[in-house]
Write an enzyme that holds these catalytic residues in place. Structure first.
Site, short mmCIF file in Angstrom:
data_model
loop_
_atom_site.label_atom_id
_atom_site.label_comp_id
_atom_site.label_asym_id
_atom_site.label_seq_id
_atom_site.Cartn_x
_atom_site.Cartn_y
_atom_site.Cartn_z
N CYS A 201 0.83 -1.04 0.02
CA CYS A 201 0.05 0.17 -0.02
C CYS A 201 0.88 1.20 0.00
O CYS A 201 0.94 1.91 1.01
CB CYS A 201 -0.92 0.18 1.28
SG CYS A 201 -2.04 1.07 0.96
N CYS A 379 -5.63 2.13 -5.17
CA CYS A 379 -5.00 2.87 -4.13
C CYS A 379 -6.05 3.69 -3.59
O CYS A 379 -6.05 4.86 -4.57
CB CYS A 379 -3.71 3.17 -4.18
SG CYS A 379 -2.88 3.90 -2.69
#
Length: 450
Positions: A201, A379
């Protein structure tokens, strides 16, 4: 392109809104598995290494293919976490308790849970060895061991977390320390870091910066806060469209970004962070902090680094389109532990799970895999307590957006999806093997708008 009012009032939009409402409800746990480690066999048709998002998802899918009694998961942890929500936990917008469930509750019914750690892989002999010395053989192996957090590679950590003013959203042990540091902030430097390694991430290190800035504004502390993002990278984000949107936010909110700055030491007793200038190796800078958020260096799990299944950097070496191992045809990889050249996110794992399911289905029939993974990843860039830029892109770094509007803009709807819908999809669809990413939604929306 249809007017926005037509889009938001369409049946597709109303269906999406319905999903958002469902996402706010309490999701029930998966059915308890029936196996016990004391009855574990020594051979399984499908052996899954790792009980994270990729491992549980693939075990569920494989159960439907070969039967629960022929599938096992090797995973030592008692708790399973939905880690993407930790960004909001660190900012005080969600409770940590909502992010975790017992591992037993998410392992699919009937699938064997071998509660142990993988110590060695021997793909030439089709078996693995656990920490307890147990050898387990397999016909097919799925490696989903995730990524390793290496806080100790920063001098002064992890012991520095015992001091106040410092936190990290990447660990269940330190995420609440971020919120405490945010609340205790008075005046001075608030520093956020990004390491000189691959990370999971990759947007998370800057998401907490935007949330912190919003919190300082809400509490009247913004004039006394000097917000600094020190990143080892040379750009704010890897996809130009979203990078441009983030740069606008950075300028509007008066945030300082220093590129090619890598955190190498934390002197928590003095509230000092030491950074190396990667453009000038050996040159360091000491910065005093009132708040420090650390994104740790990361690497493949140690057990993979010296394994025959790893590439030269230690990642599981798989074909980027089929997820089948390049050398061992009965070995597959998914998620953060692989060398797939895409961003390491839960959204990527979801998309990969659908592809890998199809790949293994064809191999079980002695057919050649045909379905190809395009590198899809997502994302949700949280830019405030009610705004998200939803970045979606492929291997080429080109936007691969789901919705029929510009996702490069901050939106409340995307925040609600991040905060409420995505956890619902994770617990109730992805881990149950019913969510392989939003490709079908993308087709539905774009067909409807054509």
């Amino acid at each position: 392109m249809a007017p926005l009012v037509a889009v938001v009032s369409s049946p597709r939009a109303r269906l999406f809104a319905c999903f958002l409402r469902l996402g706010t409800q309490q999701a029930g746990p998966l059915q308890l598995h029936t196996g016990a480690c004391c009855t574990a066999k020594n051979h399984y048709e499908v052996l899954v290494l790792g009980g994270g998002s990729g491992g549980i998802t693939m075990a569920t899918r494989m159960k439907r293919k070969v039967g629960a009694e022929n599938v096992a998961i090797v995973e030592p942890s008692e708790r399973h976490f939905y880690q993407p929500i930790w960004t909001l936990v660190g900012a005080g917008a969600k409770q940590l308790s909502l992010s975790g469930r017992s591992t037993a509750s998410v392992i699919p019914s009937g699938v064997e849970w071998i509660q142990d750690r993988v110590a060695e892989l021997n793909p030439d002999k089709n078996h693995i060895r656990t920490d307890n010395g147990k050898e387990i053989s397999y016909k097919y192996l799925i490696i989903a061991l995730g990524i390793q957090l290496d806080y100790e590679k920063i001098k002064g950590l992890p012991e520095g977390f015992a001091y106040p003013k410092i936190g990290s959203n990447y660990s269940v042990k330190t995420v609440e320390k971020t919120w405490k540091a945010l609340q205790d902030f008075k005046e001075g430097n608030a520093i956020f870091t990004f390491p000189n390694t691959p990370v999971k991430c990759a947007g998370a290190p800057q998401k907490i910066m935007y949330l912190s800035e919003a919190y300082f504004r809400k509490t009247g502390k913004r004039p006394k806060a000097n917000i600094i993002f020190n990143t080892a990278l040379g750009t704010i984000f890897g996809v130009k469209k979203y990078a441009a949107a983030l740069q606008e936010i950075i300028q509007e909110r008066d945030l300082t970004v220093n590129y090619k700055h890598n955190l190498i030491e934390v002197r928590a007793d003095k509230q000092e962070a030491v950074f190396e200038n990667l453009d000038k190796p050996g040159e360091t800078k000491v910065i005093q902090y009132e708040m420090l958020h650390v994104t740790p260096p990361m690497s493949p799990p140690d057990v993979l680094k010296t394994s025959p299944v790893a590439d030269s950097a230690g990642w599981v070496d798989v074909d980027k389109e089929t997820l089948q191992h390049k050398k061992y045809p009965n070995v597959f990889g998914i998620g953060d532990c692989t060398n797939l050249p895409t961003s390491k996110t839960a959204a990527a794992v979801a998309a990969q799970s659908g592809i890998l399911d199809r790949t293994i289905s064809l191999i079980l029939k002695n057919q050649k895999p045909t379905k190809k993974y395009d590198g899809y990843t997502s994302c949700p860039l949280v830019t405030g307590y009610n705004r998200v830029i939803l970045a979606e892109f492929d291997y080429r770094g080109e936007p691969l957006e789901t919705f029929p509007f510009d996702q490069g803009k901050e939106r409340l709807s995307m925040y609600l999806m991040k905060a409420d819908l995505m956890p619902f999809l994770y617990w109730n669809m992805m881990l149950r093997g019913y969510w392989g990413g939003p490709a079908f939604l993308r087709k539905l929306f774009h067909l409807g708008m054509s």
